[in-house]
Scaffold this motif. Structure first.
Motif, PDB file in Angstrom:
ATOM      1  N   SER A  10       0.830  -1.200   0.000  1.00 27.34           N
ATOM      2  CA  SER A  10       0.000   0.000   0.000  1.00 27.34           C
ATOM      3  C   SER A  10       0.872   1.261   0.000  1.00 27.34           C
ATOM      4  O   SER A  10       0.578   2.229  -0.696  1.00 27.34           O
ATOM      5  CB  SER A  10      -0.918  -0.017   1.222  1.00 27.34           C
ATOM      6  N   ALA A  11       1.940   1.263   0.766  1.00 23.83           N
ATOM      7  CA  ALA A  11       2.854   2.412   0.808  1.00 23.83           C
ATOM      8  C   ALA A  11       3.531   2.615  -0.542  1.00 23.83           C
ATOM      9  O   ALA A  11       3.701   3.752  -1.004  1.00 23.83           O
ATOM     10  CB  ALA A  11       3.895   2.218   1.904  1.00 23.83           C
ATOM     11  N   SER A  17       1.539   6.464  -7.002  1.00 25.73           N
ATOM     12  CA  SER A  17       0.448   7.340  -7.439  1.00 25.73           C
ATOM     13  C   SER A  17       0.794   8.813  -7.222  1.00 25.73           C
ATOM     14  O   SER A  17       0.469   9.663  -8.050  1.00 25.73           O
ATOM     15  CB  SER A  17      -0.847   6.981  -6.717  1.00 25.73           C
ATOM     16  N   THR A  18       1.493   9.114  -6.138  1.00 27.33           N
ATOM     17  CA  THR A  18       1.920  10.501  -5.894  1.00 27.33           C
ATOM     18  C   THR A  18       2.931  10.948  -6.949  1.00 27.33           C
ATOM     19  O   THR A  18       2.854  12.076  -7.456  1.00 27.33           O
ATOM     20  CB  THR A  18       2.527  10.628  -4.485  1.00 27.33           C
ATOM     21  N   VAL A  23       4.268  14.018 -11.894  1.00 26.33           N
ATOM     22  CA  VAL A  23       4.764  14.027 -13.279  1.00 26.33           C
ATOM     23  C   VAL A  23       3.687  14.550 -14.230  1.00 26.33           C
ATOM     24  O   VAL A  23       3.962  15.384 -15.102  1.00 26.33           O
ATOM     25  CB  VAL A  23       5.237  12.613 -13.692  1.00 26.33           C
ATOM     26  N   CYS A  24       2.441  14.107 -14.038  1.00 27.92           N
ATOM     27  CA  CYS A  24       1.345  14.595 -14.897  1.00 27.92           C
ATOM     28  C   CYS A  24       1.123  16.094 -14.709  1.00 27.92           C
ATOM     29  O   CYS A  24       0.893  16.814 -15.685  1.00 27.92           O
ATOM     30  CB  CYS A  24       0.066  13.837 -14.595  1.00 27.92           C
ATOM     31  N   LEU A 175      -5.426  15.343  -1.720  1.00 27.70           N
ATOM     32  CA  LEU A 175      -6.367  15.097  -0.629  1.00 27.70           C
ATOM     33  C   LEU A 175      -7.273  13.911  -0.935  1.00 27.70           C
ATOM     34  O   LEU A 175      -7.583  13.101  -0.052  1.00 27.70           O
ATOM     35  CB  LEU A 175      -7.197  16.349  -0.352  1.00 27.70           C
ATOM     36  N   ALA A 176      -7.724  13.807  -2.195  1.00 23.54           N
ATOM     37  CA  ALA A 176      -8.575  12.682  -2.580  1.00 23.54           C
ATOM     38  C   ALA A 176      -7.813  11.364  -2.467  1.00 23.54           C
ATOM     39  O   ALA A 176      -8.359  10.359  -1.987  1.00 23.54           O
ATOM     40  CB  ALA A 176      -9.100  12.872  -4.000  1.00 23.54           C
ATOM     41  N   THR A 177      -6.541  11.353  -2.856  1.00 25.62           N
ATOM     42  CA  THR A 177      -5.720  10.149  -2.741  1.00 25.62           C
ATOM     43  C   THR A 177      -5.539   9.774  -1.273  1.00 25.62           C
ATOM     44  O   THR A 177      -5.672   8.602  -0.897  1.00 25.62           O
ATOM     45  CB  THR A 177      -4.346  10.377  -3.407  1.00 25.62           C
TER      46      THR A 177
END
Length: 197
Positions: A10-11, A17-18, A23-24, A175-177
């Motif tokens: 999970s970490a 994802s961060t 990058v995006c 925040l959503a993540t």
């Protein structure tokens, strides 16, 4: 044992994802900067000339009535009004024989403007017509630097707003993540607790 394996996984997913979000966001910011620069360049080449053509056509229509009635006072007032325009460096009106009608002598000559330095004025000429008859023509000299400065201010404020929207979107995504993983962690059921139920 599964909880111990799931936690590092999970970490890792959180970090990946961060990183993808960062990058995006950087790619979008670079793309927006390039898009704004390209739009500004196109505006300088195309839209500044469109502004000059529109102003010249409007000025010719404005002057057609007083010239057809040979009202010199009203013609001079309109020429003075045109010379007070924000982007107009000078407005000169000529009759159909090419004789200068306007008595305002402070309008700069294009030759003088170019010879004084690296100045490239925008010059527009339009026939002044009334009932199909050409009464003369108007020459408008626009201040290119003032037009560009005005658009650069607009472009800067628009770019700043876009960057603020990007930062806000990044904060909302972060925040959503975080909320997603927090909810996921709270609803993870420990296998030993499920046996007790």
């Amino acid at each position: 044992m599964t909880a111990a394996i799931g936690s590092p996984m999970s970490a890792i997913l959180k970090r990946i994802s961060t990183l993808l979000l960062l990058v995006c966001s950087i790619a979008i910011a670079i793309n927006l900067y390039i898009m704004h620069s390209e739009n500004a360049r196109q505006w300088y080449e195309i839209e500044s000339e469109q502004l000059g053509r529109s102003l010249t056509i409007q000025a010719a229509r404005l002057l057609s009535q007083p010239l057809s009635q040979e009202d010199n006072d009203l013609t001079q007032q309109y020429i003075a009004l045109l010379n007070d325009g924000m982007f107009i460096e000078g407005a000169v009106v000529f009759d159909n024989l090419g004789v200068r009608i306007s008595s305002i002598n402070n309008a700069p000559s294009v030759v003088d403007m170019i010879s004084q330095g690296n100045y490239a004025p925008l010059v527009f000429v339009e026939d002044i017509q009334h009932d199909g008859q050409t009464l003369g023509y108007i020459k408008l000299i626009l201040n290119r630097d003032e037009i560009i400065r005005h658009h650069e201010q607009f472009n800067r404020s628009q770019f700043t707003q876009t960057l603020l929207v990007i930062v806000l979107a990044m904060l909302i995504a972060a925040l959503a993540t975080r909320l997603f993983y927090k909810v996921k962690r709270n609803y993870d059921i420990d296998p030993d607790e499920s046996k007790l139920l």
